[in-house]
Design a protein around this motif. Structure first.
Motif, PDB file in Angstrom:
ATOM      1  N   LEU A   7       3.845   7.422   4.514  1.00 51.19           N
ATOM      2  CA  LEU A   7       2.844   7.145   3.489  1.00 51.19           C
ATOM      3  C   LEU A   7       1.650   6.456   4.135  1.00 51.19           C
ATOM      4  CD1 LEU A   7       5.695   5.590   1.654  1.00 51.19           C
ATOM      5  CD2 LEU A   7       4.442   7.384   0.499  1.00 51.19           C
ATOM      6  N   PHE A   9      -1.976   4.283   3.339  1.00 51.71           N
ATOM      7  CA  PHE A   9      -2.732   3.494   2.367  1.00 51.71           C
ATOM      8  C   PHE A   9      -3.963   2.902   3.030  1.00 51.71           C
ATOM      9  CE2 PHE A   9       1.808   3.060   1.684  1.00 51.71           C
ATOM     10  CZ  PHE A   9       1.947   3.405   0.354  1.00 51.71           C
ATOM     11  N   SER A  15       1.391  -1.209  -1.306  1.00 48.97           N
ATOM     12  CA  SER A  15       2.063  -0.034  -0.758  1.00 48.97           C
ATOM     13  C   SER A  15       3.108   0.505  -1.728  1.00 48.97           C
ATOM     14  CB  SER A  15       2.685  -0.350   0.598  1.00 48.97           C
ATOM     15  OG  SER A  15       3.628  -1.379   0.466  1.00 48.97           O
ATOM     16  N   LYS A  17       4.582   3.740  -3.479  1.00 44.91           N
ATOM     17  CA  LYS A  17       4.623   5.138  -3.083  1.00 44.91           C
ATOM     18  C   LYS A  17       3.709   6.010  -3.935  1.00 44.91           C
ATOM     19  CE  LYS A  17       9.049   4.915  -0.859  1.00 44.91           C
ATOM     20  NZ  LYS A  17      10.345   5.515  -0.636  1.00 44.91           N
ATOM     21  N   ALA A  20      -0.133   6.201  -2.574  1.00 48.56           N
ATOM     22  CA  ALA A  20      -0.430   6.641  -1.212  1.00 48.56           C
ATOM     23  C   ALA A  20      -1.572   7.649  -1.219  1.00 48.56           C
ATOM     24  CB  ALA A  20       0.808   7.263  -0.572  1.00 48.56           C
ATOM     25  N   ARG A  23       0.645  11.635   2.281  1.00 49.13           N
ATOM     26  CA  ARG A  23       2.109  11.534   2.353  1.00 49.13           C
ATOM     27  C   ARG A  23       2.685  12.789   3.002  1.00 49.13           C
ATOM     28  NH1 ARG A  23       6.036   9.555  -2.455  1.00 49.13           N
ATOM     29  NH2 ARG A  23       7.911   9.532  -1.196  1.00 49.13           N
ATOM     30  N   GLU A 111       2.917   3.721   6.743  1.00 45.50           N
ATOM     31  CA  GLU A 111       4.289   3.244   6.607  1.00 45.50           C
ATOM     32  C   GLU A 111       5.213   4.430   6.818  1.00 45.50           C
ATOM     33  OE1 GLU A 111       4.959   1.362   2.840  1.00 45.50           O
ATOM     34  OE2 GLU A 111       3.831  -0.430   3.413  1.00 45.50           O
TER      35      GLU A 111
END
Length: 116
Positions: A7, A9, A15, A17, A20, A23, A111
């Motif tokens: 993901l 950001f 953060s 999901k 995002a 992704r 992430e």
């Protein structure tokens, strides 16, 4: 390990999901290109233990790479009880329109969540 849920950001964003900008899912070695960016001083490894691993990178570095699709990787074939992932597997790249509005100097946080 099965692979990664990745993901992206804007720096400072929550953060979640659902928020995002970008992704994708990828195989076991699907983050190697991020590690190469760190070695080339084009990204920063912010640490982590897979829950998640975190990196930071400028939009000017990340977006041109993703414009060509996800980088190839050397992930092995993964076979589970009710699924299989082919060698070098990458899932669908999902880019929200807001990501395209990033300025080149915007810092993006990546992430990567271990999918074990």
């Amino acid at each position: 390990m099965l692979g990664w849920d990745v993901l992206v950001f804007r720096e400072g964003a929550d953060s979640l999901k659902d928020s995002a900008l970008i992704r994708w899912d990828t195989g076991v070695f699907g983050l190697d290109w991020l590690d190469d960016l760190v070695k080339a001083n084009k990204a920063v490894d912010l640490g982590g233990n897979g829950y998640p691993n975190r990196y930071s990178v400028t939009a000017a570095t990340l977006l041109p790479i993703l414009a060509n699709g996800l980088p190839r990787n050397h992930s092995p074939l993964v076979i589970g009880e009710d699924y299989s992932l082919p060698p070098g597997w990458n899932g669908q790249l999902k880019i929200e329109p807001a990501a395209l509005g990033c300025s080149p100097g915007d810092i993006l946080v990546i992430e990567a969540w271990d999918q074990s």
